[in-house]
Design a protein around this motif. Structure first.
Motif, short mmCIF file in Angstrom:
data_model
loop_
_atom_site.label_atom_id
_atom_site.label_comp_id
_atom_site.label_asym_id
_atom_site.label_seq_id
_atom_site.Cartn_x
_atom_site.Cartn_y
_atom_site.Cartn_z
N GLY A 158 56.68 60.61 77.09
CA GLY A 158 56.39 61.84 77.64
C GLY A 158 56.32 61.88 79.06
O GLY A 158 56.67 62.66 79.97
N GLU A 159 55.13 60.75 79.29
CA GLU A 159 54.77 60.64 80.69
C GLU A 159 55.94 59.98 81.63
O GLU A 159 56.05 60.45 82.85
N LEU A 160 56.89 59.20 81.10
CA LEU A 160 57.80 58.77 81.63
C LEU A 160 58.97 59.78 82.33
O LEU A 160 59.53 59.87 83.43
N THR A 213 59.70 64.27 88.61
CA THR A 213 59.01 64.59 89.86
C THR A 213 60.02 63.97 91.10
O THR A 213 59.70 64.19 92.19
N LEU A 214 60.77 62.92 90.63
CA LEU A 214 61.60 62.17 91.47
C LEU A 214 62.97 62.62 91.88
O LEU A 214 63.74 62.26 92.65
N VAL A 215 63.56 63.74 90.92
CA VAL A 215 64.79 64.56 90.97
C VAL A 215 64.72 65.13 92.13
O VAL A 215 63.99 66.29 92.11
N PRO A 216 65.70 65.25 93.12
CA PRO A 216 65.68 66.14 94.27
C PRO A 216 66.39 67.40 94.02
O PRO A 216 66.85 67.70 92.86
N ARG A 217 65.72 68.63 94.36
CA ARG A 217 66.22 69.82 94.12
C ARG A 217 67.85 69.84 94.55
O ARG A 217 68.00 69.79 95.70
#
Length: 238
Positions: free
Chosen positions: A218-220, A226-230
């Protein structure tokens, strides 16, 4: 006043003592740097007596390597209860305990030490890798792995090995981070393979079914999100 009398060891007991002494010395320095004289002194016996039990340093080294290999393989044993991510994290903790405690000895085991290319040491190394491979399959509850699953598991075992060897060279990354990262690596390897193969997709789904959101897997997902750009909506302004 009485004086203590040193108890005479039996043959097997003395051999096991010498193996333990040699393994301890090999754990802190490269086996190439450890002499028979040092092993004898640490064991409290004479050099000729060491040769009485072992014909040479190579045979003693291989005996110590055998004990180290058995101990390392045992680090992958884990009860099959609870989420897989937590199980793998405990396995990695024990694996790095061994690596931390037996740095040069671990490197010698995985690289062949002074016996590079010998069939005996190569067989020991393969046994450790095979034990780790079989344990992971047991956790996945797969008796007959597909080619893709075998590739994933064996690749991960090799990755754990190479990561530990690199980490020993300076310990530049916090150990706890590497343990968690390797668990994440396993999930990532399985996920990539699942994108190509329905059977691997089923295994991945089973892997994640009981995983809590605050567990390693789940942490992964949280870290990746958080790295996926909007991405702007279609037709919207960039």
């Amino acid at each position: 006043m009485t004086t203590g009398v040193r108890r005479r060891m039996g043959v097997e007991e003395r051999k096991q003592q010498l193996i333990g002494v040699a393994l301890e010395l090999f754990s802190h320095r490269s086996p190439d740097e450890v002499s028979i004289d040092e092993i004898a002194a640490a064991a409290g016996i004479s050099r000729p007596l060491v040769y009485h039990y072992f014909p040479g340093k190579q045979s003693l080294y291989e005996a110590a390597l055998r004990r180290a290999a058995d101990e390392l393989a045992a680090r992958f044993l884990e009860p099959p209860q609870g989420p897989l991510g937590a199980r793998l994290l405990r396995v990695m903790g024990r694996f790095f305990d061994f690596v931390d405690d037996h740095g040069p000895g671990f490197a010698a085991l995985m690289r062949g030490g002074p016996a590079v290319g010998s069939s005996t040491t190569n067989a020991m190394i393969d046994e450790v890798r095979q034990a780790a491979y079989e344990q992971i399959l047991a956790h996945l509850e797969v008796a007959t792995p597909s080619a893709r699953l075998e590739l994933v598991v064996r690749s991960w075992v090799s990755l754990a090995e190479s990561t530990a060897l690199i980490w020993l060279d300076g310990r530049r990354v916090p150990r706890a981070e590497l343990e968690l990262q390797l668990v994440h690596d396993f999930a990532a390897l399985a996920a990539v393979s699942a994108a190509y193969d329905p059977e691997m997709a089923d295994i991945l789904i089973r892997m994640l079914a009981d995983e809590p959101s605050d567990g390693p897997f789940g942490e992964l997902v949280t870290r990746l999100m958080t790295l996926v750009p909007r991405v702007p909506a279609q037709g919207g302004q960039s």
